[in-house]
Scaffold this motif. Structure first.
Motif, PDB file in Angstrom:
ATOM      1  N   ALA A   1      31.120  44.635  50.974  1.00 32.05           N
ATOM      2  CA  ALA A   1      31.081  43.985  49.668  1.00 32.05           C
ATOM      3  C   ALA A   1      32.477  43.796  49.119  1.00 32.05           C
ATOM      4  O   ALA A   1      32.803  42.737  48.593  1.00 32.05           O
ATOM      5  CB  ALA A   1      30.245  44.819  48.696  1.00 32.05           C
ATOM      6  N   SER A   2      33.319  44.819  49.263  1.00 30.41           N
ATOM      7  CA  SER A   2      34.659  44.692  48.692  1.00 30.41           C
ATOM      8  C   SER A   2      35.470  43.659  49.469  1.00 30.41           C
ATOM      9  O   SER A   2      36.211  42.875  48.893  1.00 30.41           O
ATOM     10  CB  SER A   2      35.352  46.056  48.650  1.00 30.41           C
ATOM     11  OG  SER A   2      36.229  46.204  49.727  1.00 30.41           O
TER      12      SER A   2
ATOM     13  N   ARG B   1      37.060  38.549  39.994  1.00 27.03           N
ATOM     14  CA  ARG B   1      37.823  39.471  40.830  1.00 27.03           C
ATOM     15  C   ARG B   1      37.361  40.906  40.662  1.00 27.03           C
ATOM     16  O   ARG B   1      37.382  41.696  41.589  1.00 27.03           O
ATOM     17  CB  ARG B   1      39.313  39.372  40.498  1.00 27.03           C
ATOM     18  CG  ARG B   1      39.980  38.201  41.164  1.00 27.03           C
ATOM     19  CD  ARG B   1      41.383  37.998  40.648  1.00 27.03           C
ATOM     20  NE  ARG B   1      41.790  36.611  40.806  1.00 27.03           N
ATOM     21  CZ  ARG B   1      42.414  36.139  41.881  1.00 27.03           C
ATOM     22  NH1 ARG B   1      42.700  36.938  42.872  1.00 27.03           N
ATOM     23  NH2 ARG B   1      42.734  34.868  41.967  1.00 27.03           N
ATOM     24  N   THR B   2      36.960  41.283  39.430  1.00 28.70           N
ATOM     25  CA  THR B   2      36.534  42.654  39.191  1.00 28.70           C
ATOM     26  C   THR B   2      35.074  42.869  39.576  1.00 28.70           C
ATOM     27  O   THR B   2      34.729  43.824  40.257  1.00 28.70           O
ATOM     28  CB  THR B   2      36.702  43.009  37.705  1.00 28.70           C
ATOM     29  OG1 THR B   2      37.943  42.498  37.263  1.00 28.70           O
ATOM     30  CG2 THR B   2      36.657  44.509  37.498  1.00 28.70           C
ATOM     31  N   PHE B   3      34.215  41.933  39.118  1.00 27.89           N
ATOM     32  CA  PHE B   3      32.785  42.196  39.246  1.00 27.89           C
ATOM     33  C   PHE B   3      32.168  41.575  40.500  1.00 27.89           C
ATOM     34  O   PHE B   3      31.073  41.960  40.888  1.00 27.89           O
ATOM     35  CB  PHE B   3      32.044  41.726  37.994  1.00 27.89           C
ATOM     36  CG  PHE B   3      32.359  42.588  36.807  1.00 27.89           C
ATOM     37  CD1 PHE B   3      31.694  43.789  36.624  1.00 27.89           C
ATOM     38  CD2 PHE B   3      33.357  42.228  35.925  1.00 27.89           C
ATOM     39  CE1 PHE B   3      32.003  44.610  35.564  1.00 27.89           C
ATOM     40  CE2 PHE B   3      33.672  43.047  34.852  1.00 27.89           C
ATOM     41  CZ  PHE B   3      32.998  44.235  34.670  1.00 27.89           C
TER      42      PHE B   3
ATOM     43  N   LEU C   1      29.057  43.353  42.142  1.00 31.67           N
ATOM     44  CA  LEU C   1      27.750  42.707  42.240  1.00 31.67           C
ATOM     45  C   LEU C   1      27.297  42.610  43.693  1.00 31.67           C
ATOM     46  O   LEU C   1      26.145  42.876  44.016  1.00 31.67           O
ATOM     47  CB  LEU C   1      27.790  41.306  41.624  1.00 31.67           C
ATOM     48  CG  LEU C   1      27.864  41.260  40.097  1.00 31.67           C
ATOM     49  CD1 LEU C   1      27.941  39.822  39.620  1.00 31.67           C
ATOM     50  CD2 LEU C   1      26.649  41.957  39.488  1.00 31.67           C
ATOM     51  N   LEU C   2      28.239  42.249  44.584  1.00 31.17           N
ATOM     52  CA  LEU C   2      27.888  42.144  45.999  1.00 31.17           C
ATOM     53  C   LEU C   2      27.479  43.508  46.542  1.00 31.17           C
ATOM     54  O   LEU C   2      26.686  43.606  47.458  1.00 31.17           O
ATOM     55  CB  LEU C   2      29.057  41.577  46.799  1.00 31.17           C
ATOM     56  CG  LEU C   2      29.291  40.082  46.662  1.00 31.17           C
ATOM     57  CD1 LEU C   2      30.599  39.693  47.325  1.00 31.17           C
ATOM     58  CD2 LEU C   2      28.147  39.295  47.288  1.00 31.17           C
ATOM     59  N   GLY C   3      28.057  44.587  45.951  1.00 29.00           N
ATOM     60  CA  GLY C   3      27.733  45.941  46.378  1.00 29.00           C
ATOM     61  C   GLY C   3      26.257  46.278  46.219  1.00 29.00           C
ATOM     62  O   GLY C   3      25.744  47.174  46.890  1.00 29.00           O
TER      63      GLY C   3
END
Lengths: 338, 308
Positions: B273-274, B257-259, B263-265
């Motif tokens: 990404a978000s 949930r956090t990364f 990472l997608l960013g």
């Protein structure tokens, strides 16, 4: 796990009424005719007593009857206790909502997309789930149902947790026919009857025999040259596709779609409808859906804590009742080989 | 970035520990009694409500906890005698229906008794505040206490399962219950003990999380399904499998949930990404489950037919 099964520890000895007696006796056909005829006459009755809301309620009941009917193919005939069936209902409903928000409003196109999406989801998750059996299968189908639920909750482009309201109902070949409650009612009734007749034929066919044979004894089916997995997966896909059609109608009836349609409680309620009605009978789940939703309305009128009463009834049913409504009808009419 | 990772990893472990407490009892109930118990999640909820009620009544969290645990044990045994005992030799579908009914009853019952509004339990003074980790980084004491209590329970369970007579019977039961019964063990009493123990562990998890989560009807439903994922990954009937899988699920879920969005960013623009990250992250544990099942259909540590 298979070793312990062979050693006389059957995983799912589902006691279906269909095991005893003939599969589609005259009683069951009569029950189907009575139920469908009563439904067909319902709009007239509603008109006579001046209660148009009756048709709306009945449409909602038929949506769940259709979904329960498809689940019976899995639970009643395939001994596959799927606890994620509401996901397909949701996929169908979201197909309507998402396509409508992009301007595709024809119900035929929406249904084709819904069936395709549900079939794909059923094929992938079914292929994984059917590698397992017993409690694993129940838990995995539940988990996949939850996965679909959370996917829709977090898909904020289409309403997320709040869901989306439809501007209007789907069109049928360009006409706004389905905006009329009675037209929607009869369209759904036609689909329900078709699904019932289709599944009845399917169960009686060679395919249905293999599915039922696998329910009784997968090892023997394999020994005589059938690969149970392929037949079970096909049944899983068919059931998912039919439930998606029910979802298309659910979206149109409510003119609103939300992830709540896919919640695991919904899947549980569908199982209850199938079992209460009498699994492995096809018409039983239809009666079960009618009984369940009427009971829900009736209990809700008594108290806001109606779920308490429902829970108590469920436990009593499991501990003391057998064979569901179909079993009860059989016992009452004395035709029981119980 | 490392600090965030450390914090989220600790949160993941804490979540995993909680899942383990609920899953440990459930996996034994599945493994030994061959019973699918959907109502295990509501026992977690009942634990949270018990501690909330007893803390409010006595004014002290620890006294409340000390009363809540035996109360949950008694409640579990009561349910076993009233309902579950009659379900052991039924098929799974009957078990699903009856325990589904029990969920409806208990969710509604807590609403009637304590109201539908969420209750809160204050963090006890002794465990409030935070401790320093590295540099400026601090971590709440209460979460550390949850991790410690969970690890302590895990060690206790490991000793119980592997080094006591009852643990031996339990492992034998998970492997072949009819045989254990045939050898003259009072299997009904063993089942009752396991059920009570499982209920108490689930209630303990609910009690420990009560001060940092709101106590509300239906809180058990969410954790139930995560617990199923844990049990399926770990292998039905294996406490060790439940522990490994619970920590794994806790870490994957929390870190994902956090990364996930971060990472997608790296490969797409920030807003996309978000959005994608938030959609994919809740699905990660189910994908993990599917992957484990694909390669090992009976989970990582299958118990039945082999020594747990």
């Amino acid at each position: 796990m298979s070793a312990s099964e062979a050693a006389g520890r059957p995983v799912d000895q589902v006691q279906t009424p269909a095991k005893r007696g003939r599969l589609f006796g005259p009683g069951r056909r009569l029950a189907a005719i009575v139920i469908f005829a009563a439904l067909a006459l319902l709009p007239l009755v509603a008109n006579l007593i001046g209660d148009p809301f009756l048709v709306v309620t009945a449409t909602r009941i038929m949506v769940f009857a259709l979904a329960a009917l498809s689940l019976d193919l899995l639970i009643g005939f395939g001994a596959m206790v799927s606890f994620g069936h509401a996901a397909f209902l949701g996929i169908g409903a979201y197909a309507v909502a998402i396509l409508a928000s992009h301007g595709v409003e024809d119900i035929l196109v929406q249904t084709v997309v819904a069936v395709a999406a549900a079939s794909l989801f059923a094929f992938v998750t079914g292929a994984i789930s059917l590698k397992t059996k017993g409690v694993y299968f129940i838990m995995i189908t539940l988990a996949f149902g939850q996965m679909a639920y959370f996917f829709m909750v977090s898909l904020s482009a289409y309403g997320g947790d709040d869901g989306i309201t439809l501007d209007r109902r789907s069109t049928l070949l360009g006409s706004r026919l389905l905006s009329d409650d009675i037209a929607l009612f009869y369209a759904l009734l036609a689909v329900l009857v078709l699904a019932y007749l289709g599944l009845t034929r399917l169960i009686g066919s060679r395919f249905g025999r293999v599915i039922r044979g696998t329910r009784e004894n997968p090892a023997r089916m394999q020994a005589i040259g059938f690969e149970p997995f392929r037949f079970q997966l096909t049944a899983y896909v068919i059931a998912g596709a039919i439930a998606a059609v029910a979802g298309v109608f659910l979206a149109n009836q409510a003119e609103f779609v939300s992830p709540a349609y896919m919640s695991w409680q919904r899947s549980g309620e569908l199982i209850v409808m199938v079992v209460v009605g009498g699994m492995g009978t096809l018409i039983g789940p239809v009666a079960g859906a009618i009984a369940f939703l009427l009971l829900e309305d009736w209990l809700a009128a008594f108290s806001e804590h109606w779920k308490l009463g429902l829970g108590v009834l469920l436990i009593l049913l499991v501990l003391f009742g057998r064979g569901g409504l179909a079993g009860l009808a059989r016992r009452l009419t004395g035709g029981g080989r119980a | 970035m490392f600090n965030l990772f450390l914090l989220q990893a600790l949160n993941g472990v804490q979540f995993g520990i909680l899942l383990f407490l609920v899953a440990a009892g459930l996996t034994l109930i599945f493994g030994v009694m061959d019973l699918i118990n959907l109502a295990h999640g509501v026992l977690y909820m009942v634990g949270a409500y018990f501690v909330a009620a007893f803390t409010a009544a006595t004014g002290d969290f620890f006294v409340g906890l000390a009363i809540a645990l035996p109360a949950a044990l008694a409640f579990g045994i009561l349910l076993e005698v009233l309902i579950f005992r009659h379900l052991y030799d039924r098929d799974h579908l009957d078990q699903v229906l009856a325990t589904f009914g029990l969920i409806l009853i208990l969710n509604e019952a807590v609403k009637i008794i304590w109201g539908a509004a969420p209750m809160s339990v204050p963090v006890p003074d002794a465990l409030s505040g935070s401790i320093p980790l590295i540099g400026f980084l601090r971590y709440p004491v209460f979460r550390v206490a949850i991790i410690a209590a969970g690890l302590f329970t895990a060690v206790g369970l490991w000793l119980l399962v592997n080094h006591t007579r009852i643990g031996m019977l339990l492992r034998a039961g998970a492997s072949n219950a009819p045989m254990v019964s045939a050898l003259g063990v009072d299997i009904r009493r063993l089942f009752m003990v396991i059920f009570g123990l499982g209920a108490m562990l689930a209630a303990f998890a609910g009690a420990m999380i009560a001060p940092i989560l709101s106590v509300e009807p239906g809180m058990g439903d969410q954790i139930l399904i995560l617990t199923f994922v844990v049990i399926v990954i770990g292998g039905v009937g294996s406490v060790r499998g439940a522990f490994v899988a619970a920590i794994l699920v806790g870490l994957v879920d929390t870190l994902g949930r956090t990364f996930g969005p971060i990472l997608l960013g790296q490969i797409m623009d920030a807003s996309a990404a978000s959005q994608t990250g938030r959609t994919i992250a809740p699905m990660l544990i189910y994908i993990l489950m599917a992957a484990v099942l694909f390669f090992r259909p009976t989970g990582l540590f299958p118990a039945r037919g082999a020594a747990a």
